[in-house]
Design an enzyme around this catalytic site. Structure first.
Site, PDB file in Angstrom:
ATOM      1  N   SER A   6       0.839  -1.195   0.000  1.00  0.00           N
ATOM      2  CA  SER A   6       0.000   0.000   0.000  1.00  0.00           C
ATOM      3  C   SER A   6       0.880   1.253   0.000  1.00  0.00           C
ATOM      4  CB  SER A   6      -0.881   0.002   1.243  1.00  0.00           C
ATOM      5  OG  SER A   6      -1.390   1.303   1.446  1.00  0.00           O
ATOM      6  N   HIS A  29      -1.324  -1.266  -4.132  1.00  0.00           N
ATOM      7  CA  HIS A  29      -2.593  -0.865  -3.519  1.00  0.00           C
ATOM      8  C   HIS A  29      -2.572   0.649  -3.312  1.00  0.00           C
ATOM      9  CE1 HIS A  29      -6.097  -1.765  -0.890  1.00  0.00           C
ATOM     10  NE2 HIS A  29      -5.625  -0.825  -0.085  1.00  0.00           N
ATOM     11  N   ASP A  31      -4.598   3.766  -1.796  1.00  0.00           N
ATOM     12  CA  ASP A  31      -5.670   4.152  -0.885  1.00  0.00           C
ATOM     13  C   ASP A  31      -6.153   5.560  -1.193  1.00  0.00           C
ATOM     14  OD1 ASP A  31      -6.004   1.910   0.933  1.00  0.00           O
ATOM     15  OD2 ASP A  31      -3.945   2.303   1.556  1.00  0.00           O
ATOM     16  N   MET A  33      -8.630   8.419  -0.145  1.00  0.00           N
ATOM     17  CA  MET A  33      -9.445   8.845   1.014  1.00  0.00           C
ATOM     18  C   MET A  33      -9.885  10.279   0.806  1.00  0.00           C
ATOM     19  SD  MET A  33      -7.264   7.324   4.183  1.00  0.00           S
ATOM     20  CE  MET A  33      -6.421   5.745   4.125  1.00  0.00           C
ATOM     21  N   HIS A  62      -8.264   1.319  -3.792  1.00  0.00           N
ATOM     22  CA  HIS A  62      -9.169   1.105  -2.658  1.00  0.00           C
ATOM     23  C   HIS A  62      -9.798   2.457  -2.338  1.00  0.00           C
ATOM     24  CE1 HIS A  62      -9.496   0.138   1.962  1.00  0.00           C
ATOM     25  NE2 HIS A  62     -10.677   0.226   1.382  1.00  0.00           N
ATOM     26  N   MET A  64     -11.909   4.844  -0.333  1.00  0.00           N
ATOM     27  CA  MET A  64     -12.564   5.122   0.945  1.00  0.00           C
ATOM     28  C   MET A  64     -13.174   6.507   0.820  1.00  0.00           C
ATOM     29  SD  MET A  64      -9.539   3.470   3.234  1.00  0.00           S
ATOM     30  CE  MET A  64      -8.455   3.540   1.820  1.00  0.00           C
ATOM     31  N   MET A 133     -11.816  -5.797   5.616  1.00  0.00           N
ATOM     32  CA  MET A 133     -10.880  -4.913   6.325  1.00  0.00           C
ATOM     33  C   MET A 133     -10.499  -5.528   7.669  1.00  0.00           C
ATOM     34  SD  MET A 133     -10.189  -2.252   4.428  1.00  0.00           S
ATOM     35  CE  MET A 133      -9.252  -1.354   5.676  1.00  0.00           C
ATOM     36  N   ASP A 171      -6.741  -6.245   4.453  1.00  0.00           N
ATOM     37  CA  ASP A 171      -6.047  -4.955   4.425  1.00  0.00           C
ATOM     38  C   ASP A 171      -6.043  -4.380   5.833  1.00  0.00           C
ATOM     39  OD1 ASP A 171      -5.045  -2.440   3.817  1.00  0.00           O
ATOM     40  OD2 ASP A 171      -6.812  -1.783   2.690  1.00  0.00           O
TER      41      ASP A 171
END
Ligand code: DX5
Ligand code: ZN
Length: 217
Positions: A6, A29, A31, A33, A62, A64, A133, A171
Site C-alpha cells: 500500500s 494498492h 488508498d 481517502m 481502494h 474510501m 478490512m 487490508d
C-alpha cells in the site's frame, strides 16, 4: 496468492521511485481517502491516472470515499486494474460493480470490520474481489483485528460453495506475524503498507510475506 503493498506508507514526494522499489509485488494498492468517508485525505483521480501510467505493476485502487457510485467507474477509466469501493458508502453496489467491469477493471466490494458479509454472499458473482478490512479504514500502521477472521472464513466458504475463483483480500496490520492467520482463514490477496515500505529491502519483505502466507494455507 498476491501481495499488494500500500503506497499509503510510501514517500509521497517520490511515488514513481517508490513504485519501482516494490516491482516484485503483484499489484500496488492505492488508498484513496476523501476526508468524509474516513477522516484522512490522500489522493484522487489525476494522481491515480499518472501512477497507472508510470507503474511497473498494475494498480489496485481502494476507494474510501463517499458516493462511490458516482466516482468508482472513473478510477477504472483512469487505468486501475482493480477498483474496490465500500459497501457502507454505496447506494447500489451491484450497479457500481457492473459499471466498473464495463470499463475493463475488476470490481471489488470492501467491508469495514463491523459490516456483515451475509447480504452479499449470494451475490458474489457480481464482484471479482471482496475486501475484508482487518482494521478500521483511514490510517496505516494499525493493529490487525483477529476478530474479523470468522467473517473472512464465511466469505471464503461461500466463494468455494459457488465454485468461484474470487479474490479475497485483507487490508490492515498485515505483516509476517499476521499474514498466516489471514491465509488460514481463506484470504488470497494481501495488502501490506508499513511492513513493506518501512523495510530497508521491500523486495525481501515481499518475499517474506509470500513465505509466511504459504505457511498459513
Ligand atoms: C487503511 C488502508 C490500508 C493501509 C494499510 O485504511 O486501507 O491500505 O495502508 O496499512 P498497514 O499495512 O500499515 O496497516
Ligand atoms: Zn487499503
Amino acid at each position: 496468492m498476491t501481495i499488494h503493498p500500500s503506497i499509503l506508507a510510501a514517500d509521497f514526494a517520490n511515488l514513481e521511485r517508490e513504485l519501482h522499489r516494490i516491482a516484485a509485488a503483484d499489484l500496488v494498492h492505492v488508498d484513496v481517502m476523501d476526508a468524509h468517508f474516513v477522516p484522512n485525505l490522500t489522493l484522487g483521480l489525476p494522481v491515480v491516472q499518472r501512477l497507472a501510467e508510470v507503474s511497473p505493476i498494475p494498480l489496485d485502487a481502494h476507494l474510501m470515499i463517499e458516493d462511490p457510485d458516482r466516482w468508482a467507474p472513473d478510477y477504472a477509466a483512469a487505468g486501475a486494474s482493480s477498483v474496490t469501493f465500500h459497501v457502507e458508502a454505496a447506494k447500489d453496489p451491484v450497479a457500481t460493480a457492473r459499471a466498473i467491469r464495463a470499463r475493463g477493471a475488476r470490481a471489488g466490494l470492501a467491508l469495514k470490520p463491523g459490516t456483515p458479509a451475509e447480504p452479499w454472499l449470494e451475490r458474489l458473482d457480481e464482484f471479482d474481489l471482496i475486501l475484508v478490512m482487518t482494521v478500521e479504514p483511514g490510517f496505516g500502521g494499525q493493529q490487525f483485528m483477529p476478530e474479523v477472521m470468522p467473517k473472512l472464513r464465511q466469505v471464503a466458504d461461500a466463494a468455494a460453495a459457488h465454485g468461484r475463483d474470487l479474490r479475497i483480500q485483507v487490508d490492515g496490520g498485515i505483516s509476517t506475524t499476521t499474514i498466516g492467520t489471514a491465509a488460514a482463514h481463506g484470504a488470497n490477496t494481501f495488502v501490506a503498507g508499513s511492513s513493506v515500505f518501512r523495510s530497508d529491502d521491500p523486495a525481501r519483505a515481499i518475499r517474506a510475506l509470500r513465505k509466511a502466507a504459504a505457511h498459513g494455507h
